[in-house]
Design an enzyme around this catalytic site. Structure first.
Site, PDB file in Angstrom:
ATOM      1  N   ARG A 110       0.884  -1.180   0.000  1.00 23.49           N
ATOM      2  CA  ARG A 110       0.000   0.000   0.000  1.00 23.49           C
ATOM      3  C   ARG A 110       0.911   1.215   0.000  1.00 23.49           C
ATOM      4  O   ARG A 110       1.667   1.437   0.958  1.00 23.49           O
ATOM      5  CB  ARG A 110      -0.904  -0.011   1.228  1.00 23.49           C
ATOM      6  CG  ARG A 110      -1.584   1.329   1.432  1.00 23.49           C
ATOM      7  CD  ARG A 110      -2.701   1.285   2.431  1.00 23.49           C
ATOM      8  NE  ARG A 110      -3.852   0.591   1.861  1.00 23.49           N
ATOM      9  CZ  ARG A 110      -5.069   0.608   2.391  1.00 23.49           C
ATOM     10  NH1 ARG A 110      -5.293   1.266   3.507  1.00 23.49           N
ATOM     11  NH2 ARG A 110      -6.059  -0.031   1.811  1.00 23.49           N
ATOM     12  N   HIS A 137      -7.017   0.655  -6.634  1.00 16.88           N
ATOM     13  CA  HIS A 137      -7.294  -0.193  -5.461  1.00 16.88           C
ATOM     14  C   HIS A 137      -7.952  -1.499  -5.951  1.00 16.88           C
ATOM     15  O   HIS A 137      -9.130  -1.760  -5.686  1.00 16.88           O
ATOM     16  CB  HIS A 137      -8.206   0.557  -4.483  1.00 16.88           C
ATOM     17  CG  HIS A 137      -8.221   0.002  -3.097  1.00 16.88           C
ATOM     18  ND1 HIS A 137      -7.484  -1.107  -2.711  1.00 16.88           N
ATOM     19  CD2 HIS A 137      -8.902   0.392  -1.980  1.00 16.88           C
ATOM     20  CE1 HIS A 137      -7.706  -1.363  -1.432  1.00 16.88           C
ATOM     21  NE2 HIS A 137      -8.557  -0.474  -0.968  1.00 16.88           N
ATOM     22  N   GLN A 140      -9.820  -4.066  -3.517  1.00 14.93           N
ATOM     23  CA  GLN A 140     -11.126  -3.570  -3.094  1.00 14.93           C
ATOM     24  C   GLN A 140     -12.176  -3.925  -4.150  1.00 14.93           C
ATOM     25  O   GLN A 140     -13.269  -4.405  -3.828  1.00 14.93           O
ATOM     26  CB  GLN A 140     -11.058  -2.044  -2.909  1.00 14.93           C
ATOM     27  CG  GLN A 140     -12.385  -1.439  -2.510  1.00 14.93           C
ATOM     28  CD  GLN A 140     -12.864  -1.945  -1.148  1.00 14.93           C
ATOM     29  OE1 GLN A 140     -12.117  -1.926  -0.184  1.00 14.93           O
ATOM     30  NE2 GLN A 140     -14.096  -2.396  -1.074  1.00 14.93           N
ATOM     31  N   ASP A 232     -17.281   6.789  -1.859  1.00 13.36           N
ATOM     32  CA  ASP A 232     -16.003   6.694  -1.141  1.00 13.36           C
ATOM     33  C   ASP A 232     -15.705   8.082  -0.573  1.00 13.36           C
ATOM     34  O   ASP A 232     -16.340   9.079  -0.969  1.00 13.36           O
ATOM     35  CB  ASP A 232     -14.904   6.243  -2.120  1.00 13.36           C
ATOM     36  CG  ASP A 232     -13.549   6.023  -1.451  1.00 13.36           C
ATOM     37  OD1 ASP A 232     -13.486   5.954  -0.205  1.00 13.36           O
ATOM     38  OD2 ASP A 232     -12.536   5.935  -2.185  1.00 13.36           O
ATOM     39  N   CYS A 272     -16.353   1.405   0.256  1.00 14.35           N
ATOM     40  CA  CYS A 272     -15.158   0.606   0.549  1.00 14.35           C
ATOM     41  C   CYS A 272     -14.759   0.692   2.022  1.00 14.35           C
ATOM     42  O   CYS A 272     -14.063  -0.181   2.519  1.00 14.35           O
ATOM     43  CB  CYS A 272     -14.010   1.040  -0.345  1.00 14.35           C
ATOM     44  SG  CYS A 272     -13.580   2.773  -0.138  1.00 14.35           S
ATOM     45  N   ARG A 300     -13.504  -8.795   1.233  1.00 15.06           N
ATOM     46  CA  ARG A 300     -12.077  -8.520   0.990  1.00 15.06           C
ATOM     47  C   ARG A 300     -11.244  -9.762   1.296  1.00 15.06           C
ATOM     48  O   ARG A 300     -10.370 -10.144   0.523  1.00 15.06           O
ATOM     49  CB  ARG A 300     -11.582  -7.354   1.876  1.00 15.06           C
ATOM     50  CG  ARG A 300     -12.137  -5.983   1.535  1.00 15.06           C
ATOM     51  CD  ARG A 300     -11.579  -5.457   0.224  1.00 15.06           C
ATOM     52  NE  ARG A 300     -10.126  -5.401   0.216  1.00 15.06           N
ATOM     53  CZ  ARG A 300      -9.404  -4.367   0.702  1.00 15.06           C
ATOM     54  NH1 ARG A 300     -10.014  -3.316   1.196  1.00 15.06           N
ATOM     55  NH2 ARG A 300      -8.077  -4.383   0.647  1.00 15.06           N
TER      56      ARG A 300
HETATM   57  N1   CP Z   1     -11.197  -0.347   2.134  1.00  8.19           N
HETATM   58  C1   CP Z   1      -9.941  -0.379   2.612  1.00  8.19           C
HETATM   59  O1   CP Z   1      -8.972  -0.603   1.879  1.00  8.19           O
HETATM   60  O2   CP Z   1      -9.837  -0.183   3.957  1.00  8.19           O
HETATM   61  P1   CP Z   1      -8.488   0.091   4.761  1.00  8.19           P
HETATM   62  O3   CP Z   1      -7.954   1.406   4.311  1.00  8.19           O
HETATM   63  O4   CP Z   1      -8.915   0.094   6.206  1.00  8.19           O
HETATM   64  O5   CP Z   1      -7.517  -1.024   4.468  1.00  8.19           O
HETATM   65  N1  NVA Z   2      -9.963   6.470  -1.689  1.00  2.27           N
HETATM   66  C1  NVA Z   2      -9.642   6.055  -0.348  1.00  2.27           C
HETATM   67  C2  NVA Z   2      -9.834   4.588  -0.191  1.00  2.27           C
HETATM   68  C3  NVA Z   2      -9.579   4.071   1.197  1.00  2.27           C
HETATM   69  C4  NVA Z   2      -9.716   2.598   1.296  1.00  2.27           C
HETATM   70  C5  NVA Z   2      -8.212   6.452  -0.026  1.00  2.27           C
HETATM   71  O1  NVA Z   2      -7.338   6.274  -0.882  1.00  2.27           O
HETATM   72  O2  NVA Z   2      -7.954   6.936   1.076  1.00  2.27           O
END
Ligand code: CP
Ligand code: NVA
Length: 313
Positions: A110, A137, A140, A232, A272, A300
């Site tokens: 990430r 992502h 997701q 989101d 998400c 997930r």
């Molecule tokens: N939806 C998602 O990726 O959640 P987190 O940021 O908590 O991993």
């Molecule tokens: N768009 C959001 C998704 C979080 C899971 C972010 O990148 O923070």
């Protein structure tokens, strides 16, 4: 399960064939059924496998679903937080990728810059999975597609409306819907459209499935006939300083009861998570009977383990 995914990366859903996505979703459904049945028979397809998890940003779902999932299926996960390896600062991304490949069977990352995930994938000799970058992502969206199919019985031909920011989730939805035949209508404020290169590439992907991919500023047009609505956060991780200006632009796109009433009467609500109640979604809608956000969060784990089993078991 097909073996064509063995040894591959998941940087973007664009890189997967529609048959490969379908096969991951079928395997995810099977894992979920099996877990629900609480079978006494051990099922440990990831026994002896190690997953390195690199996090430059916070996480609840991604971290716990990968970690708990690895343990459930016989493997192990190593958490590497922002201070542990300091991606791109303490040593090069290429050196990190090559070193982790000597210890682990797969790497999940990430990151802020998408390029970091791309470089990890270029230099690792084990599969690299994108656990969210500023651009995409994909994990997701595998869970989102699984949830949509579970609730609507099919993917091809259903309509999904997305309200808010043309962000990483929106980008991966474009690819995921394109590959699976879901008609996607993204309603976003001016200046917050998804990246043009992604829209173009996704529309090319959509030729085979017949999915219609729309980007509009007209919220009601997106919601009309929708079988599902997705939203989101308005400011993604790393955009905190833009929170106020983004909120002002996106307020008309809030998913509240009035917006929900514009979709089909049986439309479901996805998010998400994490959610900011009173911003992109109202408390009433996320807590209401049409919300499936915790099934989506659960999925997930199933979707990611189906993916990892196909990449490294
Ligand atoms: N939806 C998602 O990726 O959640 P987190 O940021 O908590 O991993
Ligand atoms: N768009 C959001 C998704 C979080 C899971 C972010 O990148 O923070």
């Amino acid at each position: 399960m097909r073996t064509s995914l063995k040894g591959r990366d998941l940087v973007s859903l664009h890189d997967l064939g529609s048959d490969e996505i379908a096969s991951i979703l079928d395997e995810a459904d099977a894992l979920k059924r099996r877990h629900r049945q609480r079978s006494e028979e051990p099922y440990l397809p990831l026994a002896g496998r190690n997953l390195a998890m690199i996090f430059q940003k916070p996480s609840l779902r991604t971290r716990v679903s990968f970690e708990a999932g690895m343990y459930r299926y016989g493997g192990h996960a190593v958490y590497l937080g922002p201070e542990d390896i300091q991606l791109g600062k303490r040593e090069t991304t290429a050196d990190i990728a090559r070193t982790l490949s000597r210890y682990c069977d797969a790497i999940m990352a990430r990151t802020f810059a998408h390029q970091h995930v791309v470089e990890l994938a270029q230099h690792a000799t084990v599969p690299v999975v994108n656990g969210l970058s500023d651009r995409l992502h994909p994990c997701q969206v595998l869970a989102d597609l699984m949830t949509l199919r579970e609730r609507k019985g099919r993917l091809a031909g259903i309509k999904l409306a997305f309200l808010g920011d043309g962000n990483n989730c929106a980008h991966s939805l474009l690819y995921g819907c394109a590959k699976t035949g879901v008609h996607l209508s993204l309603a976003v404020p001016e200046g917050y459209e998804p990246l043009a290169d992604i829209v173009t590439e996704a529309r090319e992907d959509a030729r085979e499935s017949g999915a219609e991919l729309q980007v509009t500023h007209d919220r009601d047009h997106a919601l009309d006939g929708a079988d599902a609505i997705y939203t989101d956060v308005w400011a993604s991780m790393g955009q905190e300083s833009e929170k106020q200006v983004r909120a002002a632009a996106m307020r008309p796109y809030q998913l509240d009861a009035e917006a929900l009433s514009k979709a089909k009467p049986d439309a479901i609500v996805l998010h998400c998570l994490p959610a900011h109640r009173g911003e992109e979604i109202s408390d009433e809608v996320i807590e209401g009977p049409r919300s499936v956000v915790f099934d989506e969060a659960e999925n997930r784990l199933h979707a990611q383990m189906a993916l990892l089993i196909s990449l490294i078991s």
